[in-house]
Design a protein around this motif. Structure first.
Motif, PDB file in Angstrom:
ATOM      1  N   GLN A 277       0.837  -1.186   0.000  1.00  0.00           N
ATOM      2  CA  GLN A 277       0.000   0.000   0.000  1.00  0.00           C
ATOM      3  C   GLN A 277       0.883   1.252   0.000  1.00  0.00           C
ATOM      4  OE1 GLN A 277      -0.568  -2.343   2.842  1.00  0.00           O
ATOM      5  NE2 GLN A 277      -1.562  -3.536   1.216  1.00  0.00           N
ATOM      6  N   GLU A 278       0.253   2.376  -0.307  1.00  0.00           N
ATOM      7  CA  GLU A 278       0.935   3.677  -0.428  1.00  0.00           C
ATOM      8  C   GLU A 278       2.019   3.661  -1.495  1.00  0.00           C
ATOM      9  OE1 GLU A 278       1.933   6.135   2.866  1.00  0.00           O
ATOM     10  OE2 GLU A 278       0.124   5.625   3.990  1.00  0.00           O
TER      11      GLU A 278
ATOM     12  N   ALA B 152      -3.199  -0.713  -8.641  1.00  0.00           N
ATOM     13  CA  ALA B 152      -4.537  -0.190  -8.900  1.00  0.00           C
ATOM     14  C   ALA B 152      -4.433   1.307  -9.183  1.00  0.00           C
ATOM     15  CB  ALA B 152      -5.438  -0.452  -7.693  1.00  0.00           C
ATOM     16  N   PRO B 153      -5.520   1.959  -9.601  1.00  0.00           N
ATOM     17  CA  PRO B 153      -5.483   3.413  -9.799  1.00  0.00           C
ATOM     18  C   PRO B 153      -5.256   4.146  -8.479  1.00  0.00           C
ATOM     19  CG  PRO B 153      -7.375   2.437 -10.918  1.00  0.00           C
ATOM     20  CD  PRO B 153      -6.799   1.365 -10.046  1.00  0.00           C
ATOM     21  N   PRO B 154      -4.729   5.369  -8.538  1.00  0.00           N
ATOM     22  CA  PRO B 154      -4.437   6.126  -7.303  1.00  0.00           C
ATOM     23  C   PRO B 154      -5.665   6.811  -6.734  1.00  0.00           C
ATOM     24  CG  PRO B 154      -3.816   7.413  -9.206  1.00  0.00           C
ATOM     25  CD  PRO B 154      -4.281   6.088  -9.741  1.00  0.00           C
ATOM     26  N   ASP B 155      -5.541   7.237  -5.477  1.00  0.00           N
ATOM     27  CA  ASP B 155      -6.573   8.059  -4.856  1.00  0.00           C
ATOM     28  C   ASP B 155      -6.219   9.526  -5.042  1.00  0.00           C
ATOM     29  OD1 ASP B 155      -4.527   8.606  -3.083  1.00  0.00           O
ATOM     30  OD2 ASP B 155      -5.553   7.863  -1.311  1.00  0.00           O
ATOM     31  N   GLU B 156      -6.926  10.419  -4.346  1.00  0.00           N
ATOM     32  CA  GLU B 156      -6.676  11.840  -4.504  1.00  0.00           C
ATOM     33  C   GLU B 156      -5.334  12.267  -3.926  1.00  0.00           C
ATOM     34  OE1 GLU B 156      -9.340  13.069  -0.551  1.00  0.00           O
ATOM     35  OE2 GLU B 156     -10.061  13.522  -2.573  1.00  0.00           O
TER      36      GLU B 156
ATOM     37  N   ILE C  52      -1.718   7.966  -4.092  1.00  0.00           N
ATOM     38  CA  ILE C  52      -1.180   6.682  -3.632  1.00  0.00           C
ATOM     39  C   ILE C  52      -2.157   5.578  -3.997  1.00  0.00           C
ATOM     40  CG2 ILE C  52       0.209   7.655  -1.776  1.00  0.00           C
ATOM     41  CD1 ILE C  52      -1.995   6.815   0.186  1.00  0.00           C
ATOM     42  N   ARG C  53      -1.642   4.342  -4.060  1.00  0.00           N
ATOM     43  CA  ARG C  53      -2.472   3.242  -4.546  1.00  0.00           C
ATOM     44  C   ARG C  53      -2.056   1.922  -3.909  1.00  0.00           C
ATOM     45  NH1 ARG C  53      -0.894   4.949 -10.165  1.00  0.00           N
ATOM     46  NH2 ARG C  53       0.076   6.592  -8.944  1.00  0.00           N
ATOM     47  N   CYS C  54      -2.934   0.930  -4.040  1.00  0.00           N
ATOM     48  CA  CYS C  54      -2.626  -0.443  -3.636  1.00  0.00           C
ATOM     49  C   CYS C  54      -1.863  -1.135  -4.757  1.00  0.00           C
ATOM     50  CB  CYS C  54      -3.915  -1.227  -3.368  1.00  0.00           C
ATOM     51  SG  CYS C  54      -4.920  -0.576  -2.028  1.00  0.00           S
ATOM     52  N   GLY C  55      -1.082  -2.136  -4.386  1.00  0.00           N
ATOM     53  CA  GLY C  55      -0.346  -2.894  -5.375  1.00  0.00           C
ATOM     54  C   GLY C  55       0.020  -4.261  -4.852  1.00  0.00           C
ATOM     55  N   VAL C  56       0.765  -4.973  -5.669  1.00  0.00           N
ATOM     56  CA  VAL C  56       1.248  -6.310  -5.313  1.00  0.00           C
ATOM     57  C   VAL C  56       2.641  -6.490  -5.876  1.00  0.00           C
ATOM     58  CG1 VAL C  56       0.968  -8.778  -5.770  1.00  0.00           C
ATOM     59  CG2 VAL C  56      -1.003  -7.435  -5.080  1.00  0.00           C
ATOM     60  N   LEU C  57       3.523  -7.065  -5.063  1.00  0.00           N
ATOM     61  CA  LEU C  57       4.830  -7.562  -5.492  1.00  0.00           C
ATOM     62  C   LEU C  57       4.769  -9.076  -5.426  1.00  0.00           C
ATOM     63  CD1 LEU C  57       7.460  -5.411  -3.539  1.00  0.00           C
ATOM     64  CD2 LEU C  57       7.535  -5.861  -5.999  1.00  0.00           C
TER      65      LEU C  57
END
Length: 319
Positions: A49-50, A73-77, A80-85
């Motif tokens: 996250q972030e 994923a797409p960012p917020d305002e 920052i966004r969620c992701g995966v490694l």
């Protein structure tokens, strides 16, 4: 198999955002600290996250031993966004942000602004669970859902992190709580659809920064039907609710290390791993580790600090 979650704290390339490191030296130090922790943990999949910049996540992956795959994923305002490694191949990705049907928009500030969807879209990735085939000759699969709910740290108009008075603080605490609850309901609705009433067969792991502790009402929303939580009398009594439930693994973290953030010297577990019934019997260990500086209400104080203000939470599974 080791799967976990970690809030990477404003992972931006330098100069790309107000929360980004101010120069390349600070950025390299941050990446090096993050990479050292991930290398020591040896996860197969890490929900993150972030992530402020997908390119920064790729920079981090490049510092890790072996081949890693990334998705965001797409960012917020806040950008920052969620992701995966993942060391495992990513077979599918899906983004989601809808509130459940019937839940209306929630107010988020004094000006009457409303939010009608999850502020930071969640991300689902599908990866191979193992190379062994099931009875039908199909490969076994795992869905990992990375999420980040509304922060407990309050922000106020004009970019302030301190309220003008207690009335303003109380109002914005309510806005944040309502938003976090609605976002939890959105994640729950997505997970319910994903499980498709087959939680005993469908391997689903929901992981992320829920911004509240295991017993909080917002966190409990994600579990589904109550009554079978780890440590309760109903845990070892199968019932129809098992097909939709998620089980929080928080209780399996050794008590002394059961925290992922330190807020004003208080230890809090706000980053969580939850699993469907199909994964529950395979859980072997759950841990939270690494350094965690004590933080206050102004995240700007952390600019140029290496590493993260959260500790990763990682669960290991028999495959």
């Amino acid at each position: 198999m080791r799967i976990g979650t970690w809030n990477l704290e404003n992972l931006f390339r330098p100069g790309t955002d107000a929360g980004a490191p101010t120069d390349r030296t600070a950025y390299d130090a941050k990446l090096a600290a993050l990479a050292a922790t991930i290398t020591a943990l040896q996860p197969h999949v890490l929900a993150v996250q972030e992530v402020g910049d997908p390119a920064a996540l790729d920079d981090l992956a490049a510092l890790l031993p072996g081949t890693w795959h990334t998705a965001t994923a797409p960012p917020d305002e806040r950008h920052i966004r969620c992701g995966v490694l993942s060391r495992l191949r990513i077979l599918e990705t899906e983004q989601f942000s809808a509130f459940p049907a019937g839940l209306g928009p929630v107010q988020v500030n004094d000006a009457g602004k409303v939010l009608a969807a999850i502020g930071r879209p969640g991300l689902r990735v599908r990866v191979p669970w193992s190379t062994r085939l099931d009875a039908a000759g199909r490969g076994r699969l795992l869905d990992v859902v990375s999420v980040h709910l509304k922060s407990k740290l309050l922000s106020f108009p004009g970019g302030r992190f301190a309220p003008r008075d207690e009335d303003e603080r109380a109002r914005y605490a309510v806005y944040a709580l309502h938003r976090r609850a609605a976002e939890a309901a959105g994640v729950r609705a997505f997970t319910t659809t994903l499980l498709a009433n087959q939680g005993d067969r469908h391997r689903v792991l929901v992981a992320g920064d829920l911004n509240d502790e295991a017993a909080a009402a917002t966190t409990q929303i994600l579990l589904g039907p109550p009554g079978s939580e780890i440590g309760t009398d109903g845990f070892d009594r199968p019932d129809r609710g098992d097909l939709q439930r998620l089980w929080s693994l928080a209780e399996l973290i050794p008590e002394k290390e059961r925290y992922s953030r330190v807020y004003r010297t208080r230890h809090e577990l706000i980053d969580h791993v939850m699993v469907s019934r199909a994964l529950l019997d395979d859980v072997r260990t759950v841990s939270a580790g690494g350094p965690a500086p004590s933080i206050d209400d102004d995240p700007r104080d952390r600019v140029d600090e290496p590493g993260s203000d959260h500790r990763p939470v990682v669960a290991s599974f028999a495959v």
